[in-house]
Scaffold this motif. Structure first.
Motif, PDB file in Angstrom:
ATOM      1  N   LYS A  28       0.804  -1.212   0.000  1.00 20.78           N
ATOM      2  CA  LYS A  28       0.000   0.000   0.000  1.00 20.78           C
ATOM      3  C   LYS A  28       0.841   1.267   0.000  1.00 20.78           C
ATOM      4  O   LYS A  28       0.598   2.202  -0.765  1.00 20.78           O
ATOM      5  CB  LYS A  28      -0.938   0.003   1.209  1.00 20.78           C
ATOM      6  CG  LYS A  28      -1.822   1.240   1.295  1.00 20.78           C
ATOM      7  CD  LYS A  28      -2.718   1.197   2.518  1.00 20.78           C
ATOM      8  CE  LYS A  28      -3.536   2.480   2.632  1.00 20.78           C
ATOM      9  NZ  LYS A  28      -4.393   2.487   3.835  1.00 20.78           N
TER      10      LYS A  28
ATOM     11  N   ARG B  45      -1.509  -1.720   7.061  1.00 21.00           N
ATOM     12  CA  ARG B  45      -2.439  -2.823   7.300  1.00 21.00           C
ATOM     13  C   ARG B  45      -3.248  -2.573   8.557  1.00 21.00           C
ATOM     14  O   ARG B  45      -2.758  -2.015   9.533  1.00 21.00           O
ATOM     15  CB  ARG B  45      -1.670  -4.141   7.452  1.00 21.00           C
ATOM     16  CG  ARG B  45      -0.909  -4.606   6.239  1.00 21.00           C
ATOM     17  CD  ARG B  45      -1.832  -5.123   5.149  1.00 21.00           C
ATOM     18  NE  ARG B  45      -2.774  -6.109   5.653  1.00 21.00           N
ATOM     19  CZ  ARG B  45      -2.472  -7.399   5.852  1.00 21.00           C
ATOM     20  NH1 ARG B  45      -1.249  -7.846   5.575  1.00 21.00           N
ATOM     21  NH2 ARG B  45      -3.387  -8.231   6.305  1.00 21.00           N
TER      22      ARG B  45
ATOM     23  N   LYS C 134     -14.430  -0.981   7.453  1.00 25.87           N
ATOM     24  CA  LYS C 134     -14.298  -1.119   6.004  1.00 25.87           C
ATOM     25  C   LYS C 134     -14.579   0.200   5.282  1.00 25.87           C
ATOM     26  O   LYS C 134     -14.006   0.468   4.220  1.00 25.87           O
ATOM     27  CB  LYS C 134     -15.253  -2.202   5.493  1.00 25.87           C
ATOM     28  CG  LYS C 134     -14.784  -3.618   5.742  1.00 25.87           C
ATOM     29  CD  LYS C 134     -13.650  -3.986   4.801  1.00 25.87           C
ATOM     30  CE  LYS C 134     -13.360  -5.464   4.814  1.00 25.87           C
ATOM     31  NZ  LYS C 134     -12.306  -5.834   3.835  1.00 25.87           N
TER      32      LYS C 134
ATOM     33  N   GLU D 237      -8.970  -1.748   2.909  1.00 26.13           N
ATOM     34  CA  GLU D 237      -8.034  -2.869   2.841  1.00 26.13           C
ATOM     35  C   GLU D 237      -7.930  -3.625   4.161  1.00 26.13           C
ATOM     36  O   GLU D 237      -7.093  -4.531   4.318  1.00 26.13           O
ATOM     37  CB  GLU D 237      -6.624  -2.363   2.469  1.00 26.13           C
ATOM     38  CG  GLU D 237      -6.552  -1.607   1.160  1.00 26.13           C
ATOM     39  CD  GLU D 237      -6.815  -0.115   1.330  1.00 26.13           C
ATOM     40  OE1 GLU D 237      -7.115   0.305   2.474  1.00 26.13           O
ATOM     41  OE2 GLU D 237      -6.742   0.629   0.336  1.00 26.13           O
TER      42      GLU D 237
ATOM     43  N   THR E 126      -8.385  -6.238   7.131  1.00 26.52           N
ATOM     44  CA  THR E 126      -8.665  -7.672   7.213  1.00 26.52           C
ATOM     45  C   THR E 126      -9.569  -7.926   8.413  1.00 26.52           C
ATOM     46  O   THR E 126      -9.282  -7.469   9.518  1.00 26.52           O
ATOM     47  CB  THR E 126      -7.359  -8.477   7.369  1.00 26.52           C
ATOM     48  OG1 THR E 126      -6.485  -8.183   6.279  1.00 26.52           O
ATOM     49  CG2 THR E 126      -7.644  -9.972   7.407  1.00 26.52           C
TER      50      THR E 126
ATOM     51  N   GLU F 200       0.549 -10.024   2.535  1.00 29.37           N
ATOM     52  CA  GLU F 200      -0.183  -8.908   1.936  1.00 29.37           C
ATOM     53  C   GLU F 200      -1.441  -9.386   1.209  1.00 29.37           C
ATOM     54  O   GLU F 200      -2.400  -8.621   1.054  1.00 29.37           O
ATOM     55  CB  GLU F 200       0.724  -8.165   0.948  1.00 29.37           C
ATOM     56  CG  GLU F 200       1.959  -7.545   1.565  1.00 29.37           C
ATOM     57  CD  GLU F 200       1.659  -6.225   2.261  1.00 29.37           C
ATOM     58  OE1 GLU F 200       0.549  -5.701   2.073  1.00 29.37           O
ATOM     59  OE2 GLU F 200       2.535  -5.728   2.982  1.00 29.37           O
TER      60      GLU F 200
ATOM     61  N   ALA G 104      -4.995  -8.859   2.817  1.00 26.20           N
ATOM     62  CA  ALA G 104      -5.588  -7.533   2.976  1.00 26.20           C
ATOM     63  C   ALA G 104      -6.948  -7.463   2.301  1.00 26.20           C
ATOM     64  O   ALA G 104      -7.131  -7.959   1.181  1.00 26.20           O
ATOM     65  CB  ALA G 104      -4.661  -6.467   2.391  1.00 26.20           C
ATOM     66  N   GLY G 105      -7.908  -6.878   2.979  1.00 21.82           N
ATOM     67  CA  GLY G 105      -9.240  -6.691   2.430  1.00 21.82           C
ATOM     68  C   GLY G 105     -10.132  -7.910   2.503  1.00 21.82           C
ATOM     69  O   GLY G 105     -11.295  -7.858   2.071  1.00 21.82           O
TER      70      GLY G 105
END
Length: 374
Positions: free
Chosen positions: A29, A156, A185, A190, A192, A248, A251-252
């Protein structure tokens, strides 16, 4: 290409590694470089700085230990320095940084995250207090952490929610957990999301509560102990977050973390009886009566661990949504409760049987007395 330095010592030359290309990684990111130093383990510096909110809670302590063990510098954001102090030994000198904060104080939160490349939010409440409601903690608090983390350039964000989290749930706890996911969100796309099932471990309120009976004491339950749950080891959940920390690709995404099989509470009680070799009497109370009693306890001035909302959750089956990722996607095999429970329940045995091994089905309860089968 590996960089090395030749050092002449006592007439001989030795090669000492200085840096390697694989010691350098970048956050997708922000492009922030992470430079690893050392040979691995807690005395290594892996270049990452993580802030863990809720670090003194059940799951938070394990997450801090996992991250520190791999050489991450961890900021343990806390409200009570005495509770955070034991976390210092989970990492090497200078790796654990305790900082006090208040969930309503933006400047303190900003100070906790301003050097970090990842923020993990493990904050949660099992019951409401006069100072903090479920909404204050799970929704407003989570949104504030995500907003400040995003503003500070954090790469993150991991939000710990709960299995069964849904805005349509009859439980206010589960409603606000779902709203908290949504709030995070909105400001940190992104992020988690982690939804663990009910967790067991050394400091849990699950196996400890079930087995901690003596004399004429007993445990109560609702729904005739037929509620289905998917208990998971807190160590496995912390390990999953450790994997997400370095991956990575997570993520999301949303992860639902639960055990290898479903149990009813009655089956868990039977397992605890077999391992502890005690009768562990239980009584089922009608849900309405239990809620009424819990509502009265909630009004008491001291801290409590029972609430009407907890009674509501005790009657709800744990059900994965089916559209989220699981342990399998992290290449983790969840620990079996039957195989692991002996490590947490042995201490409830009497001295006469403390050292006996455990095998499934080795004992029975008859007429209130536990008999060991040879």
């Amino acid at each position: 290409m590996l960089a090395t330095a030749a050092i002449k010592q006592s007439g001989r030359r030795s090669m000492v590694q200085v840096r390697a290309m694989h010691d350098l990684t970048f956050r997708n990111k922000t492009g922030q470089p992470m430079i690893k130093q050392g040979l691995g383990g807690r005395s290594t510096t892996n270049g990452h700085i993580a802030t863990v909110f809720g670090c003194t809670g059940f799951l938070g302590r394990y997450v801090v230990a996992k991250l520190a063990k791999q050489g991450t510098q961890v900021v343990v954001a806390n409200r009570d320095p005495d509770e955070a102090r034991p976390l210092k030994v989970t990492g090497d000198l200078g790796q654990i940084i305790p900082l006090e904060f208040d969930l309503r104080n933006e400047e303190q939160i900003r100070e906790c995250v301003r050097h970090s490349d990842i923020v993990i939010n493990c904050i949660g409440r099992d019951y409401e207090t006069k100072n903090f409601t479920y909404d204050d903690v799970h929704v407003k608090g989570s949104r504030a952490l995500a907003e400040i983390a995003a503003d500070a350039g954090v790469s993150r964000f991991i939000q710990v929610s709960a299995l069964n989290a849904s805005e349509d749930s009859p439980s206010k706890f589960l409603q606000t957990k779902a709203k908290g996911e949504k709030a995070v969100k909105e400001v940190f796309p992104e992020a988690t999301i982690v939804r663990p099932a009910i967790m067991w471990g050394h400091e849990d309120r699950f196996l400890n509560r079930i087995a901690n009976t003596s004399g004429d004491s007993f445990q109560f339950w609702v729904n005739n102990s037929q509620t289905k749950i998917l208990p998971v080891s807190v160590v496995d959940v912390a390990h999953a977050i450790e994997v997400m920390f370095g991956a990575e690709s997570t993520a999301g995404k949303t992860y639902e973390l639960y055990g290898d099989r479903a149990y009813t509470f009655e089956q868990v009680f039977d397992l605890a009886r077999e391992i502890s070799m005690k009768p562990l009497p239980t009584y089922n109370i009608p849900t309405g009566v239990a809620k009424l009693i819990a509502s009265g306890i909630e009004k008491l001035p001291y801290n409590h661990t029972i609430s009407a909302d907890l009674i509501e959750r005790m009657r709800l089956d744990e059900q994965p949504s089916g559209d989220a990722h699981t342990f399998k996607d992290l290449y983790i095999e969840p620990t079996s409760l039957e195989a692991d429970a002996i490590h947490y329940l042995r201490r409830f045995r009497s001295n006469a049987v403390f050292d006996l091994p455990y095998e499934k089905g080795e004992g029975i309860v008859k007429k209130g007395v536990y008999h060991v089968i040879d």
